[in-house]
Scaffold this motif. Sequence first.
Motif, PDB file in Angstrom:
ATOM      1  N   ILE A 158       0.829   4.205  -2.873  1.00 45.58           N
ATOM      2  CA  ILE A 158       0.506   5.610  -2.604  1.00 45.58           C
ATOM      3  C   ILE A 158       1.624   6.527  -3.096  1.00 45.58           C
ATOM      4  O   ILE A 158       1.372   7.574  -3.704  1.00 45.58           O
TER       5      ILE A 158
ATOM      6  N   ILE B 214      -4.022  -0.953  -3.736  1.00 43.92           N
ATOM      7  CA  ILE B 214      -4.407  -1.159  -2.341  1.00 43.92           C
ATOM      8  C   ILE B 214      -5.307  -2.385  -2.219  1.00 43.92           C
ATOM      9  O   ILE B 214      -5.173  -3.189  -1.288  1.00 43.92           O
ATOM     10  N   PHE B 215      -6.230  -2.537  -3.168  1.00 43.12           N
ATOM     11  CA  PHE B 215      -7.090  -3.728  -3.163  1.00 43.12           C
ATOM     12  C   PHE B 215      -6.261  -4.994  -3.348  1.00 43.12           C
ATOM     13  O   PHE B 215      -6.507  -6.009  -2.685  1.00 43.12           O
ATOM     14  N   SER B 216      -5.272  -4.940  -4.215  1.00 42.78           N
ATOM     15  CA  SER B 216      -4.392  -6.099  -4.406  1.00 42.78           C
ATOM     16  C   SER B 216      -3.613  -6.405  -3.130  1.00 42.78           C
ATOM     17  O   SER B 216      -3.417  -7.577  -2.774  1.00 42.78           O
TER      18      SER B 216
ATOM     19  N   LEU C 167      -5.884   8.415  -3.169  1.00 45.23           N
ATOM     20  CA  LEU C 167      -6.487   7.109  -2.874  1.00 45.23           C
ATOM     21  C   LEU C 167      -7.221   6.504  -4.073  1.00 45.23           C
ATOM     22  O   LEU C 167      -7.085   5.303  -4.332  1.00 45.23           O
ATOM     23  N   PRO C 168      -8.030   7.271  -4.836  1.00 47.07           N
ATOM     24  CA  PRO C 168      -8.640   6.654  -6.027  1.00 47.07           C
ATOM     25  C   PRO C 168      -7.614   6.165  -7.037  1.00 47.07           C
ATOM     26  O   PRO C 168      -7.816   5.131  -7.683  1.00 47.07           O
ATOM     27  N   THR C 169      -6.510   6.890  -7.209  1.00 41.29           N
ATOM     28  CA  THR C 169      -5.492   6.451  -8.158  1.00 41.29           C
ATOM     29  C   THR C 169      -4.784   5.196  -7.684  1.00 41.29           C
ATOM     30  O   THR C 169      -4.477   4.298  -8.487  1.00 41.29           O
ATOM     31  N   ALA C 170      -4.534   5.096  -6.384  1.00 45.13           N
ATOM     32  CA  ALA C 170      -3.822   3.941  -5.846  1.00 45.13           C
ATOM     33  C   ALA C 170      -4.749   2.819  -5.406  1.00 45.13           C
ATOM     34  O   ALA C 170      -4.262   1.790  -4.912  1.00 45.13           O
ATOM     35  N   SER C 171      -6.059   2.976  -5.555  1.00 45.52           N
ATOM     36  CA  SER C 171      -7.006   1.980  -5.044  1.00 45.52           C
ATOM     37  C   SER C 171      -6.835   0.585  -5.645  1.00 45.52           C
ATOM     38  O   SER C 171      -6.987  -0.404  -4.922  1.00 45.52           O
ATOM     39  N   PRO C 172      -6.530   0.427  -6.957  1.00 45.65           N
ATOM     40  CA  PRO C 172      -6.319  -0.955  -7.442  1.00 45.65           C
ATOM     41  C   PRO C 172      -5.165  -1.673  -6.736  1.00 45.65           C
ATOM     42  O   PRO C 172      -5.285  -2.855  -6.383  1.00 45.65           O
TER      43      PRO C 172
ATOM     44  N   THR D 119       0.827  -1.210   0.000  1.00 45.54           N
ATOM     45  CA  THR D 119       0.000   0.000   0.000  1.00 45.54           C
ATOM     46  C   THR D 119       0.858   1.256   0.000  1.00 45.54           C
ATOM     47  O   THR D 119       0.568   2.233  -0.712  1.00 45.54           O
TER      48      THR D 119
ATOM     49  N   VAL E   8      -7.873  12.184  -0.327  1.00 45.88           N
ATOM     50  CA  VAL E   8      -9.120  11.425  -0.494  1.00 45.88           C
ATOM     51  C   VAL E   8      -9.592  11.422  -1.941  1.00 45.88           C
ATOM     52  O   VAL E   8     -10.080  10.401  -2.452  1.00 45.88           O
TER      53      VAL E   8
END
Length: 221
Positions: free
Chosen positions: A143, A177-179, A170-175, A139, A166
Amino acid sequence: MRRYVKPTIEIMEALPTVILGFLAGLWMAPFVEKHLMFLFLMLFVMPTGILLFGFMSRKFPAKNTTFSLSNRFIPVIPMLFILAGFCQVLADPIQQVLFNGDFRQYITQEWGINYNQRNALVVGFAMGFAVIPTIFSITEDAIYSVPKHLVNGSLAMGASPWQTLVGVVLPTASPAIFSAVMIGLGRAVGETMIVLMATGNTAVMDFNIFEACVPYRQTLP
C-alpha cells in the motif's frame, strides 16, 4: 502510528510456532472453554461497536475535535476495552437466560455438538497469530509503495481520501495484496506444530470446530 504499529506486528512474526502451539494447548484452550460465551459475543459486538463508533465520529465537526485525521485511531483504543467489558458483563446473564447457565454444556446436551477442550477453534486463534503478521507486513509495504503522484492526482481531482483508497490505492496494490494472502495461506498449511499441539495430536479432522476428533492411537486396529 506506522513507526509503532509495524514493528510490533513484525515482532509477532518472530514468535516460534512451538511457543504458539504450547500457549494454545495449555493456556488458550482452557480460557476458550471457560469464556466461550464471551468470545462469541465479541465476534458480534466488537465489529458492530467499532462501525457505529466510526459512523458517530463523522457527525462531529472537525473544528470541535481535538484529534487530527492522522491520530483519530486514539479514541478507538479505549473503545475496544469498553466493548470487551460490555461483552464480559453480558456473558453470564445471556447464559443464564438462554443457555441454562452454561453455553458449553447446552450445545452438547441440546444440540448434540461435542466440545473438546483442544479443538479447531483454538487452532484458528493460534494460527491467526502466526499468519496475520506475514499478511499485514507485505500488504502494508504494498500500500505504501503506491506512487504518490497517483494519490495526489486523485485528491486534486476532487476525490475524497476514502474514494482515493478504494479507487486508486487498493487496485494498484491488489496484486501484492493477493500475493500476501497466498503466502499467509501457504504458511498456515505448513504450520504443523501449532495444529499438532493445539488439537492434542489428532489424525482425523471434523467439520465441528469444537471437537478435536479421534486420536490417532484409537484409529489403529
